[in-house]
Scaffold this active site. Sequence first.
Site, short mmCIF file in Angstrom:
data_model
loop_
_atom_site.label_atom_id
_atom_site.label_comp_id
_atom_site.label_asym_id
_atom_site.label_seq_id
_atom_site.Cartn_x
_atom_site.Cartn_y
_atom_site.Cartn_z
N GLU A 1 -4.61 7.93 -2.97
CA GLU A 1 -5.12 6.65 -2.48
C GLU A 1 -5.37 5.68 -3.63
OE1 GLU A 1 -5.01 6.38 0.69
OE2 GLU A 1 -6.01 4.46 1.04
N HIS B 1 1.80 4.64 -2.83
CA HIS B 1 1.96 6.08 -2.59
C HIS B 1 3.35 6.53 -3.02
CE1 HIS B 1 -1.79 6.83 -0.48
NE2 HIS B 1 -1.55 5.93 0.47
N HIS C 1 0.83 -1.20 0.00
CA HIS C 1 0.00 0.00 0.00
C HIS C 1 0.87 1.26 0.00
CE1 HIS C 1 -3.76 2.21 1.11
NE2 HIS C 1 -2.89 3.03 1.69
N GLU C 2 1.79 1.32 0.93
CA GLU C 2 2.62 2.53 1.04
C GLU C 2 3.54 2.67 -0.18
OE1 GLU C 2 1.61 4.55 3.13
OE2 GLU C 2 0.45 3.16 4.39
#
Lengths: 509, 509
Positions: A303, A268, A264-265
Amino acid sequence: MSAYDEFARRMARINDLCCVLNLLTWDAGTQMPPGGAETRGQQAATISAIAFETFTDPKTLELIRAAEAEVAGEDPDSYRRRAVEQARQAYEITRRVPAEVVSQLKELRPVTESVWARARAGENFAAFAPYLERMVELNRRVADAMGYDEHPYDALLSRYEPGLTVSQLQVLFAELRAGLDPILARAKAAPSPRIDFLTERDYPEEAQRAFALEMVQKFGYDLNRGRLDPTVHPFEISFTRQDVRITTRYQRRWMPAAVFGAFHESGHALYEQGADPALTRSALTTDLLDFYAVAGVSYGLHESQSRLWENLVGRSRMFWENHYGRLREYFPEQLADVELEEFYRAINRVEPSFIRVEADEVTYNYHIMLRVEVEKRLIEGSLKVQDLPEFWREQMQSLLGITPPNDRLGPLQDIHWASGTIGSFPNYTLGNVMSAQFFEAACRQVPEMEEALARADYRPLLAWLTENIYRHARAFLPDELLRRSTGSPLNTGPYLRYLNRKYGELFPG
Amino acid sequence: MSAYDEFARRMARINDLCCVLNLLTWDAGTQMPPGGAETRGQQAATISAIAFETFTDPKTLELIRAAEAEVAGEDPDSYRRRAVEQARQAYEITRRVPAEVVSQLKELRPVTESVWARARAGENFAAFAPYLERMVELNRRVADAMGYDEHPYDALLSRYEPGLTVSQLQVLFAELRAGLDPILARAKAAPSPRIDFLTERDYPEEAQRAFALEMVQKFGYDLNRGRLDPTVHPFEISFTRQDVRITTRYQRRWMPAAVFGAFHESGHALYEQGADPALTRSALTTDLLDFYAVAGVSYGLHESQSRLWENLVGRSRMFWENHYGRLREYFPEQLADVELEEFYRAINRVEPSFIRVEADEVTYNYHIMLRVEVEKRLIEGSLKVQDLPEFWREQMQSLLGITPPNDRLGPLQDIHWASGTIGSFPNYTLGNVMSAQFFEAACRQVPEMEEALARADYRPLLAWLTENIYRHARAFLPDELLRRSTGSPLNTGPYLRYLNRKYGELFPG
């Protein structure tokens, strides 16, 4: 020096200050000894005040005006024009919101966050309520100062997702519910997959970290310009595209937390690392409203990239067909008796639960719908803070069919409102919707994409995302990026198609 | 708000900026990915420029003047008066030195450091020479702008050690040579101790770190307000007394590097952690000439504390009588056949060598005498940069009886001159001299001190140092601190007594 260059020089200074603020935050979240908290807060307040003073100085307006004159005849889509326009918009909004409201919000934040932490631990919503009331009131004042056409919540929404409105969200959520309800019903009726091998076996941290790092590097995360650290609440943060750091959290008896947290990170981070180098230290890599160094154009778009890499790539059957063998090399004993299919089903379990951040891909959006309804009602005044726990229970029952046994598992679970942030929740669902829209367009436009993904080559996907999204940083609004790269405005079609395909196979019903 | 409070508020802002600069440095030295270097430099330059602008703003002078009027009648030794006085002095010096010279020094620094690194690697002094010439010339301009009574080098010396002069150093060095030469002669004549168990055995990093951390916590280093990280060139750095970090370097085949490195940096850290909390974010914890957040009053005094804990405590027979057993628990195989006496002699070996930072307690000072002579001659113009290598070889031969085979082991070994720093070398020897003067006074004044040290209780020593030195931060000059706490100005007696006692026993001659 040209007028634009002088303007750019001031923006570079403000970006430097924002990068420094980000470093103070990163260090506080990963390295700082506990004793440093108070003086760290003072240091951050000083840098933040200097950024504010520098930006709101009348000299900045002069520089903006002179730069506007210089770029007036240029291509409206040029980075130079966009930089000047965005600085002007942020300047106007900052001027409109009373400094007194901003400073009250800032002062109230640490106090409210600590009241909230105690209230959550003690399951005592009443202790938090008066502080939340104050935050709602201050946010309402911000909304009124910013101005809006239809609904005060629109003003707050636009701080996190430029252009987003309540009426847009109502259409979006209606479409989503119509599409999600049948999937959820089938999921509830299906037998639960086995997860014992994740919850009852021990996964050493070092191996979790090594596997996660190996995978995010395959995605394209560049460790020459990044690093991965452990933390309590995972986040990504950047100090220019040259230094973009991610964090994750390790649970020895729930390895997916660290692995999918890192995926997830890293999504980003790929966005931040992919910005055009020419935009380094510019208005187009700076959130001038919040004095935050960031290349991503909005919370929702940011996101969309974390979700794309975490879910559409990282939770896909194709991904694990390629990499489950490798995971087993890291955890040979833990996964010895676990087939690929069992693992895939375990990490894609769908089940209503109380905590948003632990929710699966399908139920996650219901948690957002609830919060958005709460925020809208609080801001328009149709829901009183004291009635929030009751409203929450009713909504959870009606949306997911479960009722939280206490407020810790209810309205006290998220820090956002304690931090004074109202209007950012929609972006998690917007991110889901956009992630599928981008992914579908990328696969459609690049014929070799699916074949590349099937052999674990993520370069064509990263190249498409970089070309269409990342490199532009904040130059184009979310709606512009969507139209330019996918041919349509935001729409729920691709997301619902994606969920139906994936969960249709898992829960044929 | 009183005039003093307004003055203090500005100093707090400047201290915050300096703390932030220190964090940028710490992060760059311990955490930053390589790609971040360029934009990190820009961020540091921005913060540094803002600190400079804030301090040299005419408003600061107004605030100083108003505060001066307010504190005029107070005790001349009060922290308030000292804070205002020091801000005034720094303001005057900063105003005197032309901004153009300061910015040239700053711009030249990264360039010269990278030329130096290549020159050192290639043993090519000629490549470095023109850059060093420029640094000498700029330092001479700083000296002339600052002004001096006797020698231009005095002006530079005073930046690092207030009040220090060439003529003082000449007396000091003459006394030291007279005392050190006989010790060195006996050491040379003595048989070499065995060191094979340190150079030929493998000491895992994790155990080195654990032992070092255990010991520095015994000294009193507070991990609630600190942390230990690995780095290439060890350093201590603080962001207020609440967050004081140390670093060390691990060599698997030379464990003393990490252990004594950590002891050394912990001495610096105890000084910083011991400052009076009332002085947090004040002029008295800020070097206003270099915009560096630091509680230590001078380079020499700071070094006296690192040397005191590293050498007078950490290399003492008493220390190892207490802790050698513990070290052996960390390294049972490596030290199985090594007696305490052998270990003690290995870590206190005396032997002329080429590299300053690797020199022992006795020969170290000769390295300093050489550098100070070079700096003095370069600044007064009696030595040309091109003649430096030859001068170096002659001096090394005359001081230590050895001649470096190349300039990497000679004048290219230290980074100081490449960084534009001229005048800071004396402080290493001043630190040695002062460390013994303080230690002797502490043992004399506190009757139970030696008994406490004998049972590894370092609290009385830390308490004495905190009471007499640390808590005052930069309020009193080194000479004031020495007189107030030891009863005499700087003198070489205690240091020579200490060395004679210690090495007289090791090398009875």
